[in-house]
Design a protein around this motif. Structure first.
Motif, PDB file in Angstrom:
ATOM      1  N   TYR A  24       0.858  -1.115   0.017  1.00  0.00           N
ATOM      2  CA  TYR A  24      -0.061   0.018   0.298  1.00  0.00           C
ATOM      3  C   TYR A  24       0.742   1.245  -0.558  1.00  0.00           C
ATOM      4  N   LYS A  27       2.431   2.129  -3.376  1.00  0.00           N
ATOM      5  CA  LYS A  27       1.299   2.304  -4.276  1.00  0.00           C
ATOM      6  C   LYS A  27       0.871   4.004  -4.232  1.00  0.00           C
ATOM      7  N   VAL A  28       0.944   4.128  -3.266  1.00  0.00           N
ATOM      8  CA  VAL A  28       0.613   5.672  -2.433  1.00  0.00           C
ATOM      9  C   VAL A  28       1.699   6.388  -3.050  1.00  0.00           C
ATOM     10  N   THR A  31       1.571   6.925  -6.779  1.00  0.00           N
ATOM     11  CA  THR A  31       0.400   7.501  -6.885  1.00  0.00           C
ATOM     12  C   THR A  31       0.615   9.501  -6.539  1.00  0.00           C
ATOM     13  N   GLU A 128      -6.808  10.371  -5.657  1.00  0.00           N
ATOM     14  CA  GLU A 128      -6.347   9.000  -6.629  1.00  0.00           C
ATOM     15  C   GLU A 128      -5.770   8.623  -5.044  1.00  0.00           C
ATOM     16  N   ILE A 129      -5.376   8.061  -4.094  1.00  0.00           N
ATOM     17  CA  ILE A 129      -5.193   6.759  -2.845  1.00  0.00           C
ATOM     18  C   ILE A 129      -6.671   6.515  -2.719  1.00  0.00           C
ATOM     19  N   ILE A 132      -6.818   2.872  -4.852  1.00  0.00           N
ATOM     20  CA  ILE A 132      -5.493   2.567  -4.700  1.00  0.00           C
ATOM     21  C   ILE A 132      -6.783   1.512  -4.069  1.00  0.00           C
ATOM     22  N   GLN A 133      -6.536   0.361  -4.483  1.00  0.00           N
ATOM     23  CA  GLN A 133      -7.003  -1.007  -3.796  1.00  0.00           C
ATOM     24  C   GLN A 133      -6.681  -1.956  -2.872  1.00  0.00           C
TER      25      GLN A 133
END
Length: 133
Positions: A24, A27-28, A31, A128-129, A132-133
């Protein structure tokens, strides 16, 4: 007699949670970088818009703004007049031949643009966050 109990290995649980959080965080981070990069050109437009809104009338100064990357940091600066920015933003004393004639008032344009840029990037990143999946 069947048991409704089950046992969880604490080390395995910690490992799984750590893996999920690491993924996660990656991804953050990606992003956030993508949002800032996509807004780079718009950020210089925001500074130019703030200059037009202020009482600065120099077109060369206005056209000198650009954005460059220093690692993960977006740096917006004036290529043509780098030393003039802080004088206009903060004001300065007017001195000729060693005599102080008064002071030039500040023209807040960079700080105004910075607030708008920060606000816009924060909104983009938050949006955008959430996706996130």
């Amino acid at each position: 007699m069947p048991s409704n109990e089950f046992h969880i290995n604490a080390d395995h649980l910690f490992s799984q949670i750590d893996s999920i959080l690491t993924e996660y965080a990656g991804k953050v981070n990606t992003t956030t970088k993508d949002a800032i990069k996509s807004y780079g050109k718009d950020a210089t437009k925001e500074v130019k818009k703030a200059i037009k809104a202020s009482d600065i009338k120099d077109k060369k100064y206005s056209k000198g703004w650009t954005a460059t990357w220093e690692g993960f940091k977006l740096v917006i600066h004036n290529k043509k007049y780098p030393g003039l920015v802080h004088l206009l933003e903060d004001g300065h004393r007017v001195i000729k031949n060693g005599i102080v004639y008064g002071s030039a008032k500040p023209h807040k344009h960079v700080s105004v643009a910075r607030e708008e840029i920060d606000k816009h990037i924060r909104e983009m990143v938050e949006k955008e966050i959430k996706n996130i999946q």
